[in-house]
Design a protein around this motif. Structure first.
Motif, short mmCIF file in Angstrom:
data_model
loop_
_atom_site.label_atom_id
_atom_site.label_comp_id
_atom_site.label_asym_id
_atom_site.label_seq_id
_atom_site.Cartn_x
_atom_site.Cartn_y
_atom_site.Cartn_z
N TRP A 113 0.28 -1.30 0.34
CA TRP A 113 0.10 -0.16 0.16
C TRP A 113 0.81 1.28 -0.20
CZ3 TRP A 113 -4.59 1.40 -0.75
CH2 TRP A 113 -5.38 2.60 -0.34
N LYS A 114 0.16 2.43 -1.35
CA LYS A 114 0.71 3.71 -0.74
C LYS A 114 -0.10 4.28 -0.33
CE LYS A 114 4.76 2.03 -2.21
NZ LYS A 114 5.63 0.91 -1.70
N ASP A 115 0.01 5.46 0.28
CA ASP A 115 -1.20 6.86 -0.20
C ASP A 115 -1.56 7.21 -1.83
OD1 ASP A 115 -0.72 6.72 2.48
OD2 ASP A 115 0.68 8.10 2.87
N ASP A 116 -0.40 6.81 -2.70
CA ASP A 116 -1.26 7.68 -3.94
C ASP A 116 -1.91 6.56 -4.20
OD1 ASP A 116 1.33 9.49 -3.87
OD2 ASP A 116 2.28 7.93 -5.37
N PHE A 117 -2.33 5.35 -3.58
CA PHE A 117 -4.08 4.10 -4.65
C PHE A 117 -4.63 5.19 -3.80
CE2 PHE A 117 -0.71 0.81 -3.86
CZ PHE A 117 -0.07 0.99 -4.61
N LYS A 118 -4.70 6.41 -2.52
CA LYS A 118 -5.91 6.64 -2.14
C LYS A 118 -6.15 7.08 -3.18
CE LYS A 118 -4.77 7.19 2.83
NZ LYS A 118 -4.13 8.77 3.60
N GLN A 119 -6.64 7.71 -4.25
CA GLN A 119 -7.38 8.00 -6.02
C GLN A 119 -8.07 6.88 -6.47
OE1 GLN A 119 -5.40 9.86 -8.94
NE2 GLN A 119 -3.31 8.79 -8.37
N TRP A 120 -7.84 5.36 -5.52
CA TRP A 120 -8.87 4.97 -6.52
C TRP A 120 -9.48 3.78 -5.40
CZ3 TRP A 120 -3.38 5.13 -8.30
CH2 TRP A 120 -3.23 5.40 -9.12
N PRO A 122 -6.17 -0.27 2.90
CA PRO A 122 -6.24 -0.35 2.39
C PRO A 122 -6.43 -3.11 2.42
CG PRO A 122 -4.41 -0.17 4.14
CD PRO A 122 -5.06 0.91 3.27
N ASP A 123 -8.02 -2.08 2.90
CA ASP A 123 -9.04 -3.01 2.86
C ASP A 123 -9.74 -3.12 1.74
OD1 ASP A 123 -7.78 -3.73 5.44
OD2 ASP A 123 -8.38 -2.40 6.65
N ASP A 124 -9.54 -2.08 1.34
CA ASP A 124 -10.40 -1.89 -0.22
C ASP A 124 -10.70 -3.39 -0.29
OD1 ASP A 124 -11.99 -1.45 -2.16
OD2 ASP A 124 -11.42 0.70 -2.60
N PRO A 125 -12.45 -3.74 -0.52
CA PRO A 125 -12.21 -4.71 -0.97
C PRO A 125 -11.81 -5.20 -2.57
CG PRO A 125 -14.22 -3.76 -1.14
CD PRO A 125 -13.41 -3.32 -0.07
N ASP A 126 -11.47 -4.11 -3.22
CA ASP A 126 -11.15 -3.81 -4.43
C ASP A 126 -9.34 -4.23 -5.17
OD1 ASP A 126 -14.15 -4.05 -5.74
OD2 ASP A 126 -14.25 -1.89 -5.79
N TYR A 127 -9.44 -3.74 -3.40
CA TYR A 127 -7.14 -3.77 -3.95
C TYR A 127 -7.34 -4.79 -3.44
CZ TYR A 127 -2.99 -2.75 -2.11
OH TYR A 127 -1.83 -2.53 -1.79
N VAL A 128 -6.44 -5.34 -5.05
CA VAL A 128 -5.90 -6.53 -4.81
C VAL A 128 -3.96 -6.41 -5.13
CG1 VAL A 128 -7.80 -8.00 -5.41
CG2 VAL A 128 -6.66 -7.47 -7.14
N VAL A 129 -3.38 -6.92 -5.05
CA VAL A 129 -2.07 -7.59 -5.67
C VAL A 129 -1.42 -9.13 -6.41
CG1 VAL A 129 -0.05 -7.88 -5.08
CG2 VAL A 129 -1.15 -5.90 -2.81
N LEU A 130 -1.14 -7.94 -7.76
CA LEU A 130 -0.66 -9.07 -8.34
C LEU A 130 0.84 -10.01 -7.82
CD1 LEU A 130 -1.59 -8.13 -11.96
CD2 LEU A 130 -2.74 -9.25 -10.14
N ASP A 131 1.17 -11.22 -7.49
CA ASP A 131 2.01 -11.36 -6.82
C ASP A 131 2.72 -12.52 -7.65
OD1 ASP A 131 4.02 -12.15 -4.70
OD2 ASP A 131 2.80 -14.14 -4.25
N ILE A 132 3.63 -12.19 -8.42
CA ILE A 132 4.58 -12.57 -10.04
C ILE A 132 5.81 -13.33 -9.06
CG2 ILE A 132 5.87 -12.00 -11.42
CD1 ILE A 132 3.07 -10.24 -11.08
#
Length: 138
Positions: free
Chosen positions: A98-105, A109-119
């Motif tokens: 999580w980065k504060d820049d993500f707040k525009q989307w 970090p608990d937003d259910p639409d926020y996911v991480v692609l684990d490469i």
């Protein structure tokens, strides 16, 4: 766990390049977009919205490709990563990325639409600033 000189160079190049071209497969054709890259050693993470096409594409075909080093702000080292990706909603991983820049989307970090692609890299080709190539196998 000790890392080789080759791995150390790759890790430094990943850390020095904040953006990558990220390729997936959509309808049996390549699709590429720019994304912000986050790494913890050779563990690579990309933050995204669960509702994006790339999530659907990776659920259909987890193979992906990353290219970095040419982007603005890069360091002229080139890293090409052949990998597989999984979509993660692991709370601890989401918090680390999580980065504060993500707040525009996202709301947080608990937003259910926020996911991480684990490469998970399978092969990494690293070209240093002098044009010397090395290949790392996972």
């Amino acid at each position: 766990m000790s890392t080789s000189i080759e791995e150390q160079a790759i890790i430094k190049a990943l850390s020095d390049n904040p953006f990558c071209a990220f390729g997936t497969v959509e309808n049996n054709k390549p699709k590429v977009r720019y994304m912000a890259l986050y790494n913890e050693g050779l563990n690579i993470h990309l933050a995204t919205d669960r509702k994006t096409h790339k999530v659907e594409e990776l659920e259909q075909n987890p193979n992906c490709y990353l290219l970095l080093g040419y982007e603005k702000g890069g360091n002229n080292e080139v890293v090409e990563v052949q990998a597989t990706a999984t979509v993660s909603d692991d709370a601890e991983l989401k918090q680390r990325v999580w980065k504060d820049d993500f707040k525009q989307w996202f709301s947080g970090p608990d937003d259910p639409d926020y996911v991480v692609l684990d490469i998970k890299p399978q092969t990494i080709e690293y070209t240093d600033q002098d044009g010397n190539k090395q290949t790392w196998q996972g």
